[in-house]
Write a protein that holds these residues in place. Structure first.
Motif, PDB file in Angstrom:
ATOM      1  N   ILE A  10       0.829  -1.197   0.000  1.00 27.86           N
ATOM      2  CA  ILE A  10       0.000   0.000   0.000  1.00 27.86           C
ATOM      3  C   ILE A  10       0.868   1.255   0.000  1.00 27.86           C
ATOM      4  CG2 ILE A  10      -1.904  -1.173   1.159  1.00 27.86           C
ATOM      5  CD1 ILE A  10      -1.020   0.237   3.752  1.00 27.86           C
ATOM      6  N   ASP A  11       0.236   2.356  -0.321  1.00 27.68           N
ATOM      7  CA  ASP A  11       0.895   3.654  -0.228  1.00 27.68           C
ATOM      8  C   ASP A  11       0.673   4.153   1.200  1.00 27.68           C
ATOM      9  OD1 ASP A  11       1.581   6.356  -0.214  1.00 27.68           O
ATOM     10  OD2 ASP A  11       0.799   6.718  -2.232  1.00 27.68           O
ATOM     11  N   ARG A  14      -1.504   7.020   1.873  1.00 28.05           N
ATOM     12  CA  ARG A  14      -2.927   6.841   1.542  1.00 28.05           C
ATOM     13  C   ARG A  14      -3.593   5.833   2.485  1.00 28.05           C
ATOM     14  NH1 ARG A  14      -4.815  10.612  -1.950  1.00 28.05           N
ATOM     15  NH2 ARG A  14      -3.360  10.967  -3.631  1.00 28.05           N
ATOM     16  N   LEU A  15      -3.056   5.722   3.697  1.00 19.79           N
ATOM     17  CA  LEU A  15      -3.574   4.734   4.638  1.00 19.79           C
ATOM     18  C   LEU A  15      -5.053   4.957   4.952  1.00 19.79           C
ATOM     19  CD1 LEU A  15      -2.935   2.243   6.313  1.00 19.79           C
ATOM     20  CD2 LEU A  15      -2.154   3.759   8.150  1.00 19.79           C
ATOM     21  N   ASP A  17      -7.338   6.095   2.980  1.00 18.91           N
ATOM     22  CA  ASP A  17      -8.095   5.578   1.831  1.00 18.91           C
ATOM     23  C   ASP A  17      -8.141   4.051   1.859  1.00 18.91           C
ATOM     24  OD1 ASP A  17      -8.610   8.139   0.700  1.00 18.91           O
ATOM     25  OD2 ASP A  17      -6.583   8.133  -0.165  1.00 18.91           O
ATOM     26  N   PHE A  18      -7.004   3.436   2.194  1.00 20.84           N
ATOM     27  CA  PHE A  18      -6.974   1.969   2.269  1.00 20.84           C
ATOM     28  C   PHE A  18      -7.884   1.467   3.389  1.00 20.84           C
ATOM     29  CE2 PHE A  18      -5.283  -2.111   3.692  1.00 20.84           C
ATOM     30  CZ  PHE A  18      -5.374  -2.825   2.511  1.00 20.84           C
ATOM     31  N   ASP A  48       4.362  -0.276   4.579  1.00 17.57           N
ATOM     32  CA  ASP A  48       3.614  -0.357   3.317  1.00 17.57           C
ATOM     33  C   ASP A  48       3.038  -1.742   3.034  1.00 17.57           C
ATOM     34  OD1 ASP A  48       6.044  -1.624   2.847  1.00 17.57           O
ATOM     35  OD2 ASP A  48       6.325  -0.735   0.871  1.00 17.57           O
ATOM     36  N   ALA A  82     -10.114   2.370  -4.780  1.00 20.24           N
ATOM     37  CA  ALA A  82      -8.701   1.969  -4.827  1.00 20.24           C
ATOM     38  C   ALA A  82      -8.016   2.500  -6.088  1.00 20.24           C
ATOM     39  CB  ALA A  82      -8.580   0.452  -4.752  1.00 20.24           C
ATOM     40  N   THR A  85      -7.687   6.539  -5.750  1.00 20.22           N
ATOM     41  CA  THR A  85      -6.753   7.015  -4.729  1.00 20.22           C
ATOM     42  C   THR A  85      -5.360   6.406  -4.863  1.00 20.22           C
ATOM     43  OG1 THR A  85      -7.344   5.289  -3.132  1.00 20.22           O
ATOM     44  CG2 THR A  85      -8.651   7.350  -3.101  1.00 20.22           C
ATOM     45  N   CYS A  87      -4.306   3.821  -3.468  1.00 22.20           N
ATOM     46  CA  CYS A  87      -3.854   3.397  -2.147  1.00 22.20           C
ATOM     47  C   CYS A  87      -3.219   2.010  -2.175  1.00 22.20           C
ATOM     48  CB  CYS A  87      -4.999   3.457  -1.134  1.00 22.20           C
ATOM     49  SG  CYS A  87      -6.415   2.403  -1.502  1.00 22.20           S
TER      50      CYS A  87
END
Length: 106
Positions: A10-11, A14-15, A17-18, A48, A82, A85, A87
């Motif tokens: 993951i980014d 962008r947590l 969003d995830f 990540d 997803a 964003t 993410c």
């Protein structure tokens, strides 16, 4: 029973969003007859990597979920979240089966 294990890259920026993506899928998998065991987010260590686990009674029901989710509007909204964003950078999917502690006689 079949359990799906997902490993996400993951980014970390962008947590949030995830997390929203995960909350949606917990509800959706359960609605489609599965049992979602949760998302597991970075804490200590890698920032990540995240995981998710969910189960279906058998492979046929999992395949039905995959087919039905491809056209479900709420599932499509989660996929779009997803994509929009970014993410999720990538993911890996594994299929597992639980170990029965007491084998049954044939």
């Amino acid at each position: 029973m079949i359990t799906v294990h997902l490993k996400y890259e993951i980014d970390p920026d962008r947590l949030d969003d995830f997390e929203e993506y995960g909350r949606r899928w917990i509800t959706l998998v359960n609605r489609f007859g599965g049992t979602h065991h949760g998302y597991f987010l970075p804490s200590e260590g890698d920032s990540d990597i995240a995981y998710a686990l969910f189960s279906f009674p058998d492979l046929a029901r999992y395949e039905r979920y995959r087919t039905d989710s491809a056209t479900d509007p709420e599932c499509q909204e989660a996929f779009e979240l997803a994509r929009r964003t970014r993410c999720i950078k990538r993911y890996e999917r594994r299929f597992l089966r639980p170990l029965d502690p007491e084998p049954t006689a044939d």
